[in-house]
Enzyme design. Structure first.
Site, short mmCIF file in Angstrom:
data_model
loop_
_atom_site.label_atom_id
_atom_site.label_comp_id
_atom_site.label_asym_id
_atom_site.label_seq_id
_atom_site.Cartn_x
_atom_site.Cartn_y
_atom_site.Cartn_z
N GLU A 151 9.79 -0.15 1.16
CA GLU A 151 8.91 1.01 1.36
C GLU A 151 9.42 1.94 2.45
OE1 GLU A 151 4.86 -0.27 1.87
OE2 GLU A 151 4.60 -0.45 -0.29
N GLU A 307 4.50 -4.06 -6.58
CA GLU A 307 3.44 -4.65 -5.76
C GLU A 307 2.11 -4.07 -6.17
OE1 GLU A 307 3.69 -4.20 -1.54
OE2 GLU A 307 5.82 -4.63 -1.48
#
Ligand code: GLA
Length: 691
Positions: A151, A307
């Site tokens: 991320e 995710e």
């Protein structure tokens, strides 16, 4: 070279953090993973301190064992390069790696991702680890995907440290070459900001008042580029050692800070982390827009949901769990929108650390936990869906996403109103299409728009001549373009276009904006469209329709009687302009009218709680019907179609002759059918059903 993820069936699994557990738990983990239907696991995301416990000494033994265990159970691995979090020893040796905020505060070690992405020291150590990981595991048969960092931009997406300043100056030198060009582009003759040399320039730190907006815009561009450069440098190492393995970095849905189109160009597979808030009844509508970006990022190619949470997260102020059935709906929504896999953060719920209350596939209660039960059921269902892989969503409507415009509009001061944002507008316009049952793709300026009947441009504050010409050509060729308020205002340097808005869009739209008329906080305005009143908010504009038809008119305040919405025929297409932010009902009515005008079919019975999306494969099509409402729905299944996923009871009786499927509340239906057939709802929601 095309590198694809080699995996049997739909990817199903999640982040696994074995370093948080004693070894005796690992075997149980793998046994339960098999039970849950897991076939893909992400490891070593935050493992740098364990993999390199001291400078230059690598300890791969524990990770070798984990990968062998997974491999022995037939579970493939998404291997993180482990560069997302530098270890304490590195920070203590070189504290200058730590990021610094705009007010000069250096952020401390103690959480994660405590590094400046422009730091050459960080890069040197990160690349060394990346190479060591690639050399160690690149040939392991279990390893199918590189997961670079984690991320980008999470926690730290802008850094104002001295290393950033040096990198920013280098970026500016490369862009402008001469300091005079920079002075002209930044408009430094205003407020006496003239620079004699690039070395005098700093990142836009906190200052006495509003900071030069072009300097800020360039800093946004630079920061995204700097993270991209770091990503690319890791990718280069991986390509060097393992040229055949695909690479990804996980995105954070639509993130303002990073130009994900540029990131997607540097990777093989788009992956997303999605955390719709279960407490927000409209979160799934916005999720569908995020997923439109994921497929748009690589021209419609399948992507992975890397995710999601099995239930609650731990990072909101109030973390509401997902009600029974909602995680399943969320998972199928991602699949409907082109994902070829559904993964979670994380496999086993932590006992310590900031994420100990974050849901996981395996909850604290173990096998008995509701999340384990629901995830295992989903895992079993997904095994039936292998045929879905590789199929693509097709849409008649696209929405233009332009990071430059988004960044320029986000300067928190010195605009007629600071209340307008690209994402706010994009969500409102997308919601209107969603509620009409219309799937929208999110596309970049550089994409080919010719397959779309309608191109929505909720905002284009920064409009270049080139993009305006592209919009005009698309329209001339028969497309319908719809442009929102406060567009065509500035050029690439954030300088107002000569003659004012809509600048280079003026010939296409046939209007001239005289003045922006923001709606004060807490107030609304009114517009009349073919006799129907609708509310507006945030912004309106005083404009003249020079060469355009007025479609809607302001009906109150100073703009009373003036044009609010205009339309102009251009070549074989038409160009619409909405000069205000519309309330949902009015916007939906307007969008419906534009769709009707452009031949885009809307779905009878669609609404905020019902979503129907079609994926098209080589031989067959797959229709997903997601029912988030509290009522059962009658769905017509065409003859010859196969119900791949549905509620067992309702599926009984649907044979090769087709028929009507009663889809219960919170139900999911996936139907495989011939391309020419359509699945549709029979009238409005039928029967009340308790949930
Ligand atoms: C992000 C991170 C994960 C985890 C989750 C929690 O997606 O990538 O490591 O922190 O958030 O929701």
């Amino acid at each position: 070279m095309t590198r694809t993820l080699k995996l049997d069936g739909i990817a199903f699994g999640g982040d696994y953090n074995p370093e948080q557990w004693p070894r005796e738990v690992w075997e149980e983990d793998v046994r339960l993973m098999r039970k849950a239907g897991v076939n893909f696991i992400t490891v070593s995301v935050f493992s740098w301190p364990l993999l390199e416990p001291e400078e230059g000494r690598f300890d791969f033994g524990w990770l070798d064992d984990v990968i062998e265990l997974l491999h022995g159970a037939g579970i493939a691995v998404d291997l993180a390069t482990a560069t997302a979090t530098p270890p304490a020893w590195l920070i203590r040796k070189y504290p200058q790696i730590l990021p610094v905020t705009a007010d000069g505060t250096q952020l401390e070690f103690g959480s994660r991702q405590a590094y400046c992405f422009s730091s050459p020291l960080f890069r040197e150590y990160a690349l060394r680890l990346t190479r060591a990981m690639a050399e160690r595991y690149g040939k392991h048969p279990a390893v199918r995907l590189w997961h670079v960092s984690n991320e980008y931009g999470d926690h730290v997406s802008r850094c104002w440290c001295p290393a950033s300043a040096i990198a920013f100056r280098a970026w500016l030198r490369a862009k402008y070459a001469s300091i005079q060009t920079l002075n002209d582009s930044w408009g430094t003759s205003c407020w006496g900001q003239h620079y004699l040399d690039f070395d005098a320039i700093e990142p836009p730190r906190e200052s006495t008042g509003p900071v030069n907006s072009t300097q800020r815009l360039d800093f946004e561009r630079f920061s995204s580029d700097a993270m991209l450069e770091l990503f690319r440098s890791e990718v280069a190492v991986l390509r060097d050692v393992t040229p055949e393995l695909p690479v990804t970095t996980n995105f954070m849905s639509i993130l303002h800070d990073l130009d994900y189109f540029a990131f997607a160009d540097a990777e093989d597979l788009v992956t997303d982390d999605a955390y719709p808030d279960p407490a927000d009844p409209g979160a799934h509508v916005d999720a569908s827009l995020n997923y439109a970006l994921m497929r748009g990022a690589k021209g419609g190619a399948p992507w992975l949901l890397l995710e999601q949470s099995a239930s609650a997260v731990s990072w909101r102020d109030v973390n509401v769990p997902k009600a029974p059935g909602v995680m399943r709906l969320d998972s199928y929504q991602a699949l409907a929108h082109g994902a070829d896999g559904v993964m979670y953060f994380q496999w086993r719920a932590a006992r310590f650390g900031p994420e100990k209350f974050h849901a996981a596939i395996l909850g604290h209660r173990g096998e008995a936990s509701r999340t384990f039960q629901e995830c295992s059921r989903l895992g079993a269902e997904l095994r039936q869906l292998g045929a879905l892989k590789g199929s693509r969503v097709t849409a008649d409507v696209a929405m233009l996403c332009d990071w430059d415009s988004n960044w320029a509009l986000a300067a928190p001061n010195s605009l007629p109103t600071n209340r307008i944002s690209w994402i706010g507008q994009a969500r409102a316009w997308h919601r209107a299409a969603f509620n009409l049952g219309v799937t929208v793709d999110l596309v970049r300026a550089a994409a080919d728009w010719s397959a779309y009947k309608v191109l929505l441009v909720p905002n284009l504050y920064l409009a270049t001549e080139a993009l305006a010409a592209q919009l005009a050509a698309y329209t001339a060729a028969g497309g319908t373009v719809v442009i929102g308020p406060f567009s065509g205002v500035v050029d690439e340097n954030d300088h107002v276009h000569p003659g004012g808005a809509p600048g280079p869009l003026r010939p296409l739209l046939g209007i001239e904006v005289d003045e922006v008329w923001p709606v004060p906080d807490g107030e609304t305005g009114a517009v009349q469209m073919e006799g129907v009143p609708c509310g507006i908010h945030t912004v309106s504009e005083w404009l003249d329709a020079i060469d355009a038809r007025t479609v809607a008119t302001y009906t109150n305040g100073e703009l009373n009687g003036r044009p609010a919405v205009t339309m102009r025929h251009h070549g074989r297409g038409s160009a619409w302009y909405l000069s205000a932010c519309f309330e949902d009902a009015g916007l939906q009515a307007l969008v419906r009218q534009i769709f009707a005008h452009s031949g885009v079919l809307v779905r009878v019975g669609a609404g905020p709680d019902i979503e129907i999306v079609v994926r098209r494969g080589r031989r067959t099509a797959f229709t997903f019907v997601l029912n988030r409402s509290a009522m059962a729905l009658d769905v017509s299944v065409p003859a010859g179609a196969a119900v791949l996923v549905g509620d067992g009871r309702s599926a009984a009786g649907i044979g090769s002759a087709g028929g009507t499927y009663l889809l219960p509340a919170r139900g999911v239906l996936v139907i495989e059918h011939a391309h020419e057939d359509t699945v549709h709802l029979l009238g409005e929601p039928a029967q009340l059903q308790s949930v």
